[in-house]
Design a protein around this motif. Structure first.
Motif, PDB file in Angstrom:
ATOM      1  N   LEU A  67      -8.351  -0.390  -4.371  1.00 27.07           N
ATOM      2  CA  LEU A  67      -7.027  -1.006  -4.471  1.00 27.07           C
ATOM      3  C   LEU A  67      -6.331  -1.004  -3.114  1.00 27.07           C
ATOM      4  O   LEU A  67      -5.668  -1.973  -2.731  1.00 27.07           O
ATOM      5  CB  LEU A  67      -6.166  -0.254  -5.487  1.00 27.07           C
ATOM      6  CG  LEU A  67      -6.361  -0.644  -6.952  1.00 27.07           C
ATOM      7  CD1 LEU A  67      -5.529   0.255  -7.855  1.00 27.07           C
ATOM      8  CD2 LEU A  67      -5.960  -2.092  -7.167  1.00 27.07           C
ATOM      9  N   CYS A  68      -6.510   0.091  -2.386  1.00 28.98           N
ATOM     10  CA  CYS A  68      -5.866   0.232  -1.084  1.00 28.98           C
ATOM     11  C   CYS A  68      -6.389  -0.821  -0.103  1.00 28.98           C
ATOM     12  O   CYS A  68      -5.610  -1.477   0.602  1.00 28.98           O
ATOM     13  CB  CYS A  68      -6.152   1.632  -0.572  1.00 28.98           C
ATOM     14  SG  CYS A  68      -5.108   2.118   0.738  1.00 28.98           S
ATOM     15  N   HIS A  75       3.120   2.317  -2.946  1.00 33.75           N
ATOM     16  CA  HIS A  75       2.400   1.970  -1.719  1.00 33.75           C
ATOM     17  C   HIS A  75       3.010   0.721  -1.082  1.00 33.75           C
ATOM     18  O   HIS A  75       3.250   0.680   0.121  1.00 33.75           O
ATOM     19  CB  HIS A  75       0.930   1.716  -2.071  1.00 33.75           C
ATOM     20  CG  HIS A  75      -0.012   2.033  -0.972  1.00 33.75           C
ATOM     21  ND1 HIS A  75      -0.878   3.090  -1.016  1.00 33.75           N
ATOM     22  CD2 HIS A  75      -0.217   1.442   0.222  1.00 33.75           C
ATOM     23  CE1 HIS A  75      -1.584   3.135   0.097  1.00 33.75           C
ATOM     24  NE2 HIS A  75      -1.205   2.146   0.863  1.00 33.75           N
ATOM     25  N   LEU A  86      -1.671   3.677 -12.181  1.00 35.67           N
ATOM     26  CA  LEU A  86      -2.167   2.886 -11.047  1.00 35.67           C
ATOM     27  C   LEU A  86      -1.097   1.910 -10.557  1.00 35.67           C
ATOM     28  O   LEU A  86      -0.909   1.737  -9.350  1.00 35.67           O
ATOM     29  CB  LEU A  86      -3.420   2.111 -11.453  1.00 35.67           C
ATOM     30  CG  LEU A  86      -4.715   2.923 -11.525  1.00 35.67           C
ATOM     31  CD1 LEU A  86      -5.800   2.151 -12.254  1.00 35.67           C
ATOM     32  CD2 LEU A  86      -5.181   3.286 -10.127  1.00 35.67           C
ATOM     33  N   ALA A  87      -0.392   1.296 -11.520  1.00 36.58           N
ATOM     34  CA  ALA A  87       0.647   0.330 -11.141  1.00 36.58           C
ATOM     35  C   ALA A  87       1.765   1.034 -10.377  1.00 36.58           C
ATOM     36  O   ALA A  87       2.237   0.530  -9.349  1.00 36.58           O
ATOM     37  CB  ALA A  87       1.197  -0.363 -12.382  1.00 36.58           C
ATOM     38  N   LEU A 107      -7.865  -3.634  -0.956  1.00 36.33           N
ATOM     39  CA  LEU A 107      -7.428  -4.936  -1.480  1.00 36.33           C
ATOM     40  C   LEU A 107      -5.998  -5.237  -1.067  1.00 36.33           C
ATOM     41  O   LEU A 107      -5.655  -6.356  -0.680  1.00 36.33           O
ATOM     42  CB  LEU A 107      -7.533  -4.959  -3.007  1.00 36.33           C
ATOM     43  CG  LEU A 107      -8.911  -5.245  -3.595  1.00 36.33           C
ATOM     44  CD1 LEU A 107      -8.844  -5.244  -5.114  1.00 36.33           C
ATOM     45  CD2 LEU A 107      -9.406  -6.606  -3.107  1.00 36.33           C
ATOM     46  N   LEU A 108      -5.158  -4.194  -1.148  1.00 38.18           N
ATOM     47  CA  LEU A 108      -3.754  -4.342  -0.780  1.00 38.18           C
ATOM     48  C   LEU A 108      -3.630  -4.805   0.674  1.00 38.18           C
ATOM     49  O   LEU A 108      -2.844  -5.710   0.987  1.00 38.18           O
ATOM     50  CB  LEU A 108      -3.058  -2.990  -0.957  1.00 38.18           C
ATOM     51  CG  LEU A 108      -1.612  -2.987  -1.395  1.00 38.18           C
ATOM     52  CD1 LEU A 108      -1.451  -3.751  -2.683  1.00 38.18           C
ATOM     53  CD2 LEU A 108      -1.150  -1.547  -1.577  1.00 38.18           C
ATOM     54  N   LEU A 149      -1.062   5.089  -3.269  1.00 35.27           N
ATOM     55  CA  LEU A 149      -2.381   5.275  -3.873  1.00 35.27           C
ATOM     56  C   LEU A 149      -3.047   6.573  -3.401  1.00 35.27           C
ATOM     57  O   LEU A 149      -3.891   7.120  -4.104  1.00 35.27           O
ATOM     58  CB  LEU A 149      -3.267   4.073  -3.550  1.00 35.27           C
ATOM     59  CG  LEU A 149      -2.840   2.786  -4.264  1.00 35.27           C
ATOM     60  CD1 LEU A 149      -3.437   1.567  -3.585  1.00 35.27           C
ATOM     61  CD2 LEU A 149      -3.254   2.832  -5.728  1.00 35.27           C
ATOM     62  N   THR A 171       0.544   1.854  -6.878  1.00 37.60           N
ATOM     63  CA  THR A 171       0.447   0.644  -6.068  1.00 37.60           C
ATOM     64  C   THR A 171       1.829   0.176  -5.633  1.00 37.60           C
ATOM     65  O   THR A 171       2.045  -0.174  -4.472  1.00 37.60           O
ATOM     66  CB  THR A 171      -0.262  -0.479  -6.849  1.00 37.60           C
ATOM     67  OG1 THR A 171      -1.468   0.053  -7.400  1.00 37.60           O
ATOM     68  CG2 THR A 171      -0.585  -1.652  -5.962  1.00 37.60           C
ATOM     69  N   THR A 187     -11.457   3.726  -7.422  1.00 40.66           N
ATOM     70  CA  THR A 187     -10.489   2.701  -7.822  1.00 40.66           C
ATOM     71  C   THR A 187      -9.305   2.667  -6.863  1.00 40.66           C
ATOM     72  O   THR A 187      -8.905   1.598  -6.384  1.00 40.66           O
ATOM     73  CB  THR A 187      -9.991   2.954  -9.260  1.00 40.66           C
ATOM     74  OG1 THR A 187     -11.116   3.162 -10.100  1.00 40.66           O
ATOM     75  CG2 THR A 187      -9.184   1.781  -9.773  1.00 40.66           C
ATOM     76  N   ALA A 188      -8.757   3.853  -6.547  1.00 40.52           N
ATOM     77  CA  ALA A 188      -7.594   3.899  -5.659  1.00 40.52           C
ATOM     78  C   ALA A 188      -7.960   3.408  -4.259  1.00 40.52           C
ATOM     79  O   ALA A 188      -7.183   2.689  -3.623  1.00 40.52           O
ATOM     80  CB  ALA A 188      -7.035   5.314  -5.597  1.00 40.52           C
ATOM     81  N   VAL A 206      -9.509   2.287 -15.577  1.00 45.10           N
ATOM     82  CA  VAL A 206      -8.502   1.323 -15.106  1.00 45.10           C
ATOM     83  C   VAL A 206      -7.550   0.955 -16.247  1.00 45.10           C
ATOM     84  O   VAL A 206      -6.333   0.912 -16.054  1.00 45.10           O
ATOM     85  CB  VAL A 206      -9.182   0.058 -14.537  1.00 45.10           C
ATOM     86  CG1 VAL A 206      -8.142  -0.937 -14.044  1.00 45.10           C
ATOM     87  CG2 VAL A 206     -10.122   0.431 -13.400  1.00 45.10           C
TER      88      VAL A 206
END
Lengths: 224, 230
Positions: free
Chosen positions: B196-197, B32, B25-26, B199-200, B174, B29, B192-193, B18
């Motif tokens: 994050l997805c 996305h 990643l940023a 969470l988004l 992502l 995101t 992780t991806a 991370v």
């Protein structure tokens, strides 16, 4: 027009239908995996949903399940399975993912179908001295049939669609025709594969609508 | 060097991944988020006129509702692929596909919201001299807002999930990180991806819930507006 014409050309070529990566084999894979998954999902979801609806408990869970199902990306779940030990288990990762995605709409619709049954009818049946089992089989289930079948339809379509995405992580099924076309920059093949998949999804939807009309026990449509 | 270990050992959870790939990643995101936001906004803009059309009577309602429901049946991979000849490998392709999917939910909810406006309210507004446009803008749409926003929440959550499939044309937010990580079995990246997805989707849902409460404070007192299932 060029690409669509070439896509039909691709479909008309018999060579594209035979062999390991041909249409027939991919279609058989697609139907096998989808069929098993839908069967398992029904066995899991319908008894639970119908029973919860019958006893009238767990409503929030049953209703929210299908909304939660929408939030989880199919592709990510399949990807997680494919980097876990499940990867080497043949069609299993796809089947498990498909079951996971078919259960929520089936369960929610079974539950909602049971709860939407007119309470006064249920009370009348109770007043006539029907037992819980009789009430379930002879009153609630026939009246809930419409919504349960709607859930079955959306579950089946969900499964067919998800089985396509399995190709993105290297699993079998019709989606492989699309991904193979992408990898070889063969746009006509991509479009041909997409047409096949879309047609299959629409065909299954249509068949289920027809089956619902033809099957016995269909009462008047539920008043909305 | 314990720091290198979790990447080398290919662990599921790897904080080092991370931190070392934070920019990547940023970026993913961010892509996305904007693809989802643009798709839902266009979806709303398209669904309101479609719902108004469907409201004009059965002659319009059947084709509009039928067509938008039919679109949802088409598998996402096929949808994105069918749009390929029209758009090429671009974000516009993914956005178009996502807009088409969002219509299924949005048109239904906008229509349900508009139909729930009491006839007396319309009559009263007409009696006060409101023309059709002003009636729609100042009376009907505000009253349809709870149902519209409920639809926007469902559409946003499912759009966040569907955006990942856009990685087939390299514009999946992502999903772009998930696809290559599967072929190389890079567990930390896939997990992780994916997290994050999800969470988004959660964050978007909560933000929209907040917006809903802020814009329609009158709904909080009573029962939430019931929306027919999609």
């Amino acid at each position: 027009m060029g690409v669509v014409g070439k896509a039909f050309g691709w479909l008309a070529d018999g060579a594209n239908w035979s062999g390991e990566s041909g249409v027939w084999h991919r279609l058989a894979e697609h139907l096998l995996v989808s069929g098993i998954a839908l069967g398992v999902a029904c066995v899991v979801a319908l008894p639970v949903g119908l029973w919860l609806g019958h006893v009238g408990r767990g409503g929030a869970l049953a209703v929210n399940l299908s909304n939660v199902g929408r939030a989880v990306p199919v592709f990510a779940v399949l990807a997680l399975f494919m980097v876990s030990p499940l990867r080497s288990a043949g069609y299993l990762p796809t089947v498990v993912a498909l079951v996971l995605f078919a259960v929520p709409p089936l369960l929610t619709n079974a539950y909602v179908g049971m709860r939407e049954v007119d309470r006064s009818v249920v009370e009348a049946a109770r007043g006539m001295g029907m037992s819980g089992g009789q009430l379930f089989w002879r009153v609630e289930l026939p009246l809930a049939r419409g919504l349960v079948m709607t859930g079955l339809r959306s579950g089946a379509v969900q499964v067919i669609a998800t089985a396509t995405i399995a190709a993105m992580v290297g699993q079998g099924g019709l989606g492989r025709i699309i991904t193979a076309g992408f990898n070889t920059y063969n746009t006509p093949q991509v479009v041909a594969g997409a047409l096949l998949v879309a047609l299959l999804a629409l065909l299954v939807e249509g068949l289920l609508v027809a089956a619902d009309r033809l099957l016995p026990g269909r009462g008047r449509p539920a008043p909305r | 060097m314990a720091v290198r270990n979790c990447l080398v050992a290919n662990d599921w959870i790897c904080w080092d991944y991370v931190t070392s790939r934070a920019p990547e990643l940023a970026d993913a995101t961010l892509e996305h988020v904007w693809i989802t936001a643009v798709s839902v906004l266009i979806g709303v803009a398209v669904s309101v006129p479609l719902a108004l059309l469907a409201r004009r009577g059965r002659r319009w309602a059947a084709p509009v509702l039928g067509l938008t429901t039919l679109l949802y049946t088409i598998p996402s991979l096929a949808m994105f692929s069918l749009l390929l000849p029209l758009f090429g490998l671009s974000a516009a392709l993914v956005v178009t596909g996502l807009v088409l999917y969002s219509l299924t939910i949005l048109v239904r909810n906008v229509l349900a919201g508009l139909e729930a406006v009491p006839e007396e309210v319309r009559e009263a507004a007409r009696g006060m001299g409101y023309g059709p446009a002003r009636l729609l803008w100042q009376v009907e749409l505000p009253l349809a807002l709870p149902a519209l926003l409920a639809g926007v929440r469902i559409a946003t959550v499912s759009t966040v999930a569907l955006t990942t499939v856009g990685s087939i044309v390299g514009k999946g937010g992502l999903g772009n990180l998930i696809a290559p990580a599967v072929s190389s079995s890079f567990k930390a990246q896939v997990l992780t991806a994916s997290v994050l997805c999800v969470l988004l989707a959660l964050v978007a849902d909560l933000l929209l819930l907040g917006l809903q409460r802020m814009l329609t404070p009158w709904t909080r007192a009573g029962r939430p507006v019931r929306v027919k299932g999609a």
